[in-house]
Motif scaffolding. Structure first.
Motif, short mmCIF file in Angstrom:
data_model
loop_
_atom_site.label_atom_id
_atom_site.label_comp_id
_atom_site.label_asym_id
_atom_site.label_seq_id
_atom_site.Cartn_x
_atom_site.Cartn_y
_atom_site.Cartn_z
N THR A 185 0.87 -1.04 0.10
CA THR A 185 -0.07 0.15 -0.16
C THR A 185 0.83 1.34 0.07
OG1 THR A 185 -1.71 -1.11 1.20
CG2 THR A 185 -1.77 1.11 1.18
N LYS A 186 1.92 0.97 0.97
CA LYS A 186 2.80 2.44 0.93
C LYS A 186 3.59 2.50 -0.62
CE LYS A 186 2.74 3.46 5.31
NZ LYS A 186 2.13 4.69 5.68
N ALA A 187 3.90 1.68 -0.97
CA ALA A 187 4.70 1.52 -2.21
C ALA A 187 3.81 2.17 -3.46
CB ALA A 187 5.21 0.08 -2.79
N HIS A 188 2.53 1.92 -3.30
CA HIS A 188 1.63 2.25 -4.36
C HIS A 188 1.28 3.80 -4.00
CE1 HIS A 188 -1.89 3.16 -6.70
NE2 HIS A 188 -1.49 2.15 -7.47
N GLU A 189 1.24 4.10 -2.89
CA GLU A 189 1.18 5.61 -2.46
C GLU A 189 2.43 6.48 -3.21
OE1 GLU A 189 -0.36 5.31 1.85
OE2 GLU A 189 1.16 6.88 1.88
N GLY A 190 3.65 5.81 -2.92
CA GLY A 190 4.72 6.41 -3.50
C GLY A 190 4.65 6.78 -4.83
N LEU A 191 4.00 5.53 -5.77
CA LEU A 191 4.14 5.21 -7.14
C LEU A 191 2.99 6.62 -7.57
CD1 LEU A 191 4.27 1.77 -8.01
CD2 LEU A 191 5.70 3.33 -8.65
N ALA A 192 2.00 6.77 -6.74
CA ALA A 192 0.89 7.72 -7.22
C ALA A 192 1.43 9.14 -7.02
CB ALA A 192 -0.17 7.44 -6.41
N LYS A 193 2.27 9.35 -5.77
CA LYS A 193 3.08 10.82 -5.63
C LYS A 193 3.99 10.99 -6.86
CE LYS A 193 2.32 12.26 -1.29
NZ LYS A 193 1.76 11.32 -0.19
N LEU A 194 4.80 9.84 -7.35
CA LEU A 194 5.72 9.98 -8.39
C LEU A 194 5.01 10.62 -9.65
CD1 LEU A 194 8.77 9.21 -9.05
CD2 LEU A 194 7.55 7.24 -10.18
N LEU A 195 3.92 9.95 -10.09
CA LEU A 195 3.30 10.52 -11.19
C LEU A 195 2.79 11.74 -10.99
CD1 LEU A 195 1.06 7.23 -12.49
CD2 LEU A 195 3.47 8.02 -12.91
N GLU A 196 2.21 12.18 -9.78
CA GLU A 196 1.42 13.25 -9.69
C GLU A 196 2.58 14.61 -9.47
OE1 GLU A 196 -0.51 13.64 -5.77
OE2 GLU A 196 -0.72 15.94 -6.10
N LEU A 197 3.89 14.18 -8.80
CA LEU A 197 4.85 15.23 -8.57
C LEU A 197 5.97 15.31 -9.37
CD1 LEU A 197 4.38 15.15 -4.45
CD2 LEU A 197 3.18 16.74 -6.25
N SER A 198 6.28 14.05 -9.93
CA SER A 198 7.68 14.09 -10.52
C SER A 198 7.73 13.38 -11.94
CB SER A 198 8.45 13.20 -9.46
OG SER A 198 8.71 13.83 -8.31
N THR A 199 6.64 13.63 -12.64
CA THR A 199 6.87 12.93 -13.91
C THR A 199 6.12 13.94 -14.93
OG1 THR A 199 6.05 10.80 -12.91
CG2 THR A 199 5.65 11.00 -15.24
N GLY A 200 6.90 14.15 -16.07
CA GLY A 200 6.63 15.09 -17.02
C GLY A 200 5.56 14.37 -18.09
N PRO A 201 4.79 15.18 -18.89
CA PRO A 201 3.79 14.38 -19.73
C PRO A 201 4.19 13.43 -20.67
CG PRO A 201 4.22 17.06 -20.66
CD PRO A 201 4.92 16.52 -18.89
N ASN A 202 5.74 13.39 -21.23
CA ASN A 202 6.08 12.38 -21.74
C ASN A 202 6.59 11.07 -20.91
OD1 ASN A 202 8.62 13.45 -20.74
ND2 ASN A 202 9.53 13.58 -22.76
N LEU A 203 6.07 11.29 -19.57
CA LEU A 203 6.54 10.34 -18.62
C LEU A 203 8.20 10.38 -18.14
CD1 LEU A 203 4.28 7.03 -19.35
CD2 LEU A 203 3.75 9.05 -18.19
N PHE A 204 8.67 11.16 -18.64
CA PHE A 204 10.14 11.43 -18.21
C PHE A 204 10.08 11.88 -16.63
CE2 PHE A 204 13.20 13.05 -22.01
CZ PHE A 204 13.24 11.85 -22.33
N ASP A 205 10.88 11.26 -16.05
CA ASP A 205 11.11 11.80 -14.56
C ASP A 205 11.71 13.33 -14.32
OD1 ASP A 205 11.58 11.28 -11.59
OD2 ASP A 205 13.80 11.42 -12.18
N THR A 206 11.28 13.83 -13.49
CA THR A 206 11.72 15.32 -13.21
C THR A 206 12.32 15.50 -11.76
OG1 THR A 206 9.47 15.93 -12.06
CG2 THR A 206 9.50 15.76 -14.41
N HIS A 207 12.88 16.49 -11.90
CA HIS A 207 13.72 16.94 -10.67
C HIS A 207 13.66 18.44 -10.72
CE1 HIS A 207 17.05 17.86 -8.07
NE2 HIS A 207 17.53 16.56 -8.11
N PRO A 208 13.07 18.89 -9.38
CA PRO A 208 12.72 20.47 -9.33
C PRO A 208 14.14 21.22 -9.74
CG PRO A 208 12.61 19.10 -7.19
CD PRO A 208 13.09 18.16 -8.24
#
Ligand code: FUC
Length: 810
Positions: free
Chosen positions: A663-686
Motif C-alpha cells: 500500500t505504501k509503495a503504491h502511495e509512493g508511485l501515485a506521488k511519483l506520477l503526480e509530482l515528479s513525472t512530465g507529460p512524456n513520462l520523463f522523470d523530473t527533478h525540481p
C-alpha cells in the motif's frame, strides 16, 4: 555475423508490424510537443533522437553518446593527501567538523566535463492539408515514434542493427514538399553534398563548466588539435517520386510520394585515456559507412530489422495490472491518475523504464547518464554526467530484475575505466592502494573529487565511496547470471581493488573500532554540538554499509574462485572490528556515527538506508530490528517532506517494497506520477521555479515495481512480496531472480494463482509464497516435484537448468 543472426531471427510478425493505435504500450498525444521535455525519446544506446511531432515544422533533436566536452587530463591534486592526517585529527580528536570541511575542500580537483548535444534536424513542410485527427505517439513495443494527421504520416526509429536514425514521411497523393536543414548548439557548420545529403561538422568545446558553477567564461572552445572532439552528422534523403535539390545549405523535396531520411553520426572519441581526435576524414568515413549501408536497404527491411532487434529485448517481460484501461491521451491520463484508477498507467511507466534502458544503454555504448542519452543543451543540468552517489547506479537498478542484463554492460565498462584511473587518485589523494571514485565522473573517467580545487562543497564533492557501490553491480550481475567467467575476469579484479582501498581507508575511532574518516552521508549535513553546519565526520552509516558489503562479497567471491585466502583473512578481521550500525533517539537507523541533529530532516538522500535497498543486508525476516529502524528513518524522512525529487521518490518506493508494504509503495508511485513525472513520462527533478528531466527516477521506479512483484535478495525467491490492493488481478512474465531464473506470476483477487520458473542454471532455491498463501505443488512438466518445507514458511527445491517448473498455491 551479427547482421546475419538478426535476419535469420526475424519473426514473421515483425515484418508486418504496424504501429499500435492506442493500447497498453503506447504513449500518445493529440497535440505536438511545445517543449523539449514533451518530445518523445528514441535511441539505440549510442544515437538518440527526441521527436517533437510538429505539424508544419518537425524537429528531431539528436545525440551521440560519446560527444562530450574536454579531453583526458591530469585531475589528481598532488597536494590532496597532505591534508588527510589533519582532517582526521580534527574529526576524531578535536571533533571540529566545520574545520574539517574546510580542509576537505583542499583535496578537490577540477570539475568534470559535460555531455553535449549533437544536432537538430529541422523539417519545414509546405502545402500541407489543414490538420485534422492529429496524433503523435511512441509505441514501446516497436520503438517507433509516429506523427499523423490528414493522411500525412511520419514514423521515426533509431536502429541498433543498422546504426542509423530513420524517418519516413508519407502523404496522400504525392504531395510532399518540404525542406531539411541541420544545425547544432555546438560550434559547427553545415553543407550539402551530392544533392541529397546534409553534412554537419563541428568540434565540441575544450571545456564546459557545470551549469551550477558561475564563471565568466563557462564554455571554452579551442582550435588546437585534441583540445575538444570533432564530430559529424549526416542526413541523406531518399525520395520516392518528385525531386530532391540542394538549396542554400538546405535540401528541398518537391512533389514526392514518400521520403525516407537516414541520419548517421560519428565523433573523434578514441577511448577515455586517449586525447581526441580522429581525423575529420576518419570521422566522416565512419558516419558514411552506416549511412551508405542503410541507403542500400529498402525501408521495410530497416524497419523490420529494427523491430526484431528491439523486441528481442523488450518482449522478455510483460506486465498486466488489470482493468480499467484508460482511453485518454497519456498526458491527460497522468493528470487523471490521482482521481481515477488507472493501474495500467503504472504498467506503462514500468515498461517505459525498460524501454528507456534499451534505448540508452546497449553493449559497447556509454552507460545511461543523468539524461540517458537525450540532451539538447551545451550546459545541461549537472553536466548530464554520471553522478555516482546514487544516480548512475539507480539507472541500472532494473537491469537484472527486469531481464535486460546485457543493457547493464556499459556500466561495467565504465566501472573498469574508473578502476584504472581511480588507482592514481587513491594514491594521490589518500596514499592508498586499490581504487577510489568520488561523486562525479564523465566520459574521461575522472575519479578525483570535483570542485575546482576548493570551490565545491565537500558534502558532495569529497564523498569517496563510489567504488564499493559500483562493485555491488558487478556482484549482483554474477548473482543473477551465475556466470563464473564474468566473476573471474571482470568482477573480481575490480571488486578486489575497491576492497583494498576501503581496507586502507579504515582507521581506529576513539573506542578502537575501525571506521572511515573523513566520511560524508551523501550530500546531507548535520548540526554540530556547537551549532555549526558540517558535512565531514567519521563512519557514516552508508560508509559502514558499503564497506561491509564489499568486504563480504569479495570474501565470498575469493572463496568461490579459490584465490587470495590471505587477503580475505585481512578483510574478515577488519569486518569483525568495524564500527556497528546504531539506532538514534527516535528509534531510527542513525545516519551518522553520532545522533546529530539534521539540518534538513526531509533531505532527498537516504543513503544510510542502503542496506535495505539496493543492498540486502537488512531484511524483514533476517534482521527485523534493522528493518524496523530503517523503516522509522524512512517515515521520518517522508514526514519531513523527503522524496521530493523523482529519484528520491523512486528510492522510497523500493524501500517500501523491501519492507513488504504494497500500500505504501503504491502511495509512493501515485506521488511519483503526480509530482515528479512530465507529460512524456520523463522523470523530473525540481530546478528553481520549474523542473528538469533526470532519468534516474524512471529507472528507479521501474525497478521498484519489479521489487513489489518479486524479490530474491534474502536467499529466497519471494513471489508478490508487496502487491498493493490497487492491483487485485494481473500477471507478470519474464522477471528475473538471482540464480538465473525467469519467473512468471499470475494473480487474482490479490492472491497468486500460478507461477512458472525457468532456470537457466541448475541449483537449489528457496521459494516463498505471497503473504497468507502456501505453495501447494511444484510441477516439472506434468510430474510432481518433491518439496522440503523449511522453518519460516519457505520451501526448498533443486531446479534443473532448461526445465520449466509450475507452482500452484493454496
Ligand atoms: C545529486 C542530487 C541531486 C541531483 C544531482 C544530479 O547532486 O543530490 O538531487 O540528482 O545529483
Amino acid at each position: 555475423m551479427k547482421r546475419r543472426r538478426f535476419l535469420a531471427s526475424l519473426p514473421a510478425a515483425a515484418l508486418d508490424a504496424q504501429p499500435a493505435q492506442g493500447g497498453e504500450l503506447v504513449l500518445w498525444y493529440n497535440a505536438p510537443s511545445k517543449l523539449w521535455t514533451d518530445a518523445l525519446p528514441l535511441g539505440n544506446g549510442r544515437l538518440g533522437a527526441m521527436v517533437f511531432g510538429g505539424v508544419s515544422s518537425e524537429r528531431l533533436q539528436l545525440n551521440e553518446d560519446t560527444l562530450w566536452s574536454g579531453f583526458p587530463k591530469i585531475w589528481n591534486n598532488p597536494k590532496a593527501k597532505d591534508h588527510l592526517a589533519e582532517i582526521r585529527r580534527l574529526v576524531l580528536e578535536a571533533e571540529d567538523y566545520a574545520a574539517a570541511d574546510k580542509l576537505c575542500a583542499k583535496m578537490q580537483g577540477p570539475y568534470n566535463q559535460s555531455y553535449q548535444p549533437l544536432a537538430d534536424l529541422r523539417l519545414e513542410f509546405s502545402g500541407l492539408p489543414a490538420p485534422s485527427g492529429y496524433r503523435r505517439d511512441l509505441d514501446l513495443d516497436t520503438a517507433i515514434a509516429s506523427v499523423s494527421f490528414s493522411g500525412h504520416r511520419r514514423e521515426t526509429f533509431v536502429s541498433a542493427p543498422d546504426q542509423v536514425i530513420v524517418t519516413r514521411i508519407t502523404a496522400p497523393a504525392g504531395s510532399l514538399n518540404f525542406t531539411i536543414a541541420i544545425d547544432s548548439p555546438v560550434r559547427s557548420a553545415s553543407t550539402t553534398e551530392g544533392g541529397d545529403t546534409l553534412v554537419l561538422r563541428g568540434k565540441a568545446p575544450a571545456h564546459v563548466d557545470p551549469n551550477y558553477y558561475r564563471t565568466p567564461n563557462p564554455i571554452r572552445y579551442d582550435d588546437t588539435e585534441g583540445m575538444g572532439m570533432r564530430f559529424e552528422a549526416r542526413a541523406k534523403v531518399l525520395a520516392e517520386g518528385g525531386a530532391v535539390k540542394a538549396d542554400a545549405g538546405k535540401l528541398r523535396v518537391e512533389g514526392a510520394r514518400a521520403a525516407t531520411i537516414l541520419i548517421s553520426a560519428a565523433t573523434g572519441f578514441r577511448g577515455f585515456k586517449r586525447v581526441p581526435d580522429l581525423s575529420a576524414e576518419a570521422i566522416s568515413a565512419a558516419a558514411r559507412k552506416h549511412l551508405d549501408a542503410a541507403a542500400r536497404q529498402p525501408y521495410n527491411a530497416l524497419k523490420a530489422r529494427h523491430i526484431a532487434d528491439h523486441q528481442r529485448l523488450f518482449r522478455r517481460v510483460s506486465l498486466d495490472l488489470g482493468k480499467p484501461v484508460s482511453e485518454l491521451p497519456t498526458g491527460e491520463r497522468l493528470k487523471a491518475f490521482k482521481a481515477q484508477p488507472d493501474p495500467q498507467l503504472l504498467a506503462l511507466y514500468f515498461q517505459y523504464g525498460r524501454y528507456l534502458l534499451i534505448a540508452s544503454s546497449r553493449p559497447g555504448t556509454q552507460p545511461a547518464n543523468l539524461q540517458g542519452i537525450w540532451n539538447e543543451s551545451v550546459r545541461p543540468p549537472w553536466s548530464s554526467n554520471w553522478t555516482t552517489n546514487i544516480n548512475a547506479q539507480m539507472n541500472y537498478w532494473p537491469a537484472e530484475t527486469c531481464n535486460l542484463a546485457e543493457c547493464h554492460e556499459p556500466l561495467f565498462d565504465l566501472i573498469e575505466g574508473l578502476a584504472e584511473n581511480g588507482r592514481n587518485t587513491a594514491e594521490f589523494n589518500y596514499g592508498l592502494k586499490g581504487w577510489v571514485c568520488h561523486h562525479n565522473t564523465d566520459l574521461w573517467r575522472q575519479t578525483a573529487p570535483v570542485g575546482d580545487y576548493g570551490k565545491g562543497s565537500p558534502t558532495w564533492a569529497n564523498w569517496n565511496m563510489a567504488a564499493p557501490w559500483f562493485c555491488a553491480h558487478l556482484w549482483e550481475h554474477f548473482l543473477f547470471s551465475r556466470d563464473t567467467e564474468f566473476l573471474i575476469h571482470r568482477a573480481y579484479p575490480v571488486m578486489k581493488g575497491a576492497a583494498e582501498f576501503c581496507l586502507g581507508l579504515l582507521v581506529p575511532d576513539k573506542q578502537g573500532r575501525l571506521t572511515t574518516c573523513p566520511s560524508f552521508s551523501t550530500e546531507n549535513v548535520f548540526i554540530t554540538p556547537d551549532g555549526k553546519t558540517a558535512a565531514a565526520s567519521a563512519g557514516c552509516t552508508m560508509d559502514l554499509a558499503l564497506v561491509r558489503e564489499i568486504f563480504t562479497n569479495t570474501i565470498e567471491a575469493a572463496s568461490l574462485l579459490g584465490v587470495d585466502a590471505e587477503f580475505s583473512q585481512q578483510l574478515s578481521t577488519a569486518l569483525s572490528k568495524l564500527a556497528p550500525y546504531q539506532t538514534g533517539a527516535r528509534g531510527q537507523l542513525q545516519e551518522w556515527s553520532k545522533d546529530f541533529k539534521e539540518r534538513e530532516p526531509g533531505h532527498r538522500h537516504m543513503s544510510h538506508m542502503y542496506p535495505l535497498y539496493p543492498g540486502s543486508e537488512f531484511t524483514v525476516r533476517g534482521t527485523p530490528q534493522w528493518a524496523q529502524a530503517a523503516r522509522r528513518s524512512l517515515e521520518l524522512r517522508l514526514e519531513a517532506g523527503g522524496a521530493y525529487t523523482g529519484w528520491s521518490r523512486a528510492w522510497s518506493i523500493a524501500f517500501w517494497a523491501r519492507l513488504e508494504e504494497g500500500t505504501k509503495a503504491h502511495e509512493g508511485l501515485a506521488k511519483l506520477l503526480e509530482l515528479s513525472t512530465g507529460p512524456n513520462l520523463f522523470d523530473t527533478h525540481p530546478a528553481g521555479q520549474g523542473w528538469i528531466f533526470q532519468i534516474d527516477g524512471n529507472f528507479g521506479a521501474a525497478a521498484a515495481i519489479a521489487e513489489m512483484l518479486l524479490q530474491s535478495h534474502a536467499g529466497e525467491i519471494h513471489l508478490l512480496p508487496a502487491l498493493p490492493p490497487q492491483w487485485p488481478t494481473g500477471s507478470v512474465k519474464g522477471l528475473r531472480a538471482r540464480g538465473s531464473i525467469e519467473i512468471d506470476i499470475a494473480w487474482s483477487a490479490g492472491k497468486a494463482i500460478s507461477a512458472e520458473l525457468r532456470p537457466s542454471k541448475t541449483g537449489p532455491v528457496s521459494l516463498r509464497a505471497p503473504r497468507n498463501q502456501r505453495i501447494k505443488a511444484v510441477l516439472a512438466g506434468t510430474s510432481p516435484f518433491s518439496l522440503s518445507p523449511r522453518p519460516g514458511g519457505s520451501i526448498e527445491a533443486r531446479l534443473l537448468a532448461g526445465r520449466k517448473y509450475r507452482l500452484e498455491f493454496s
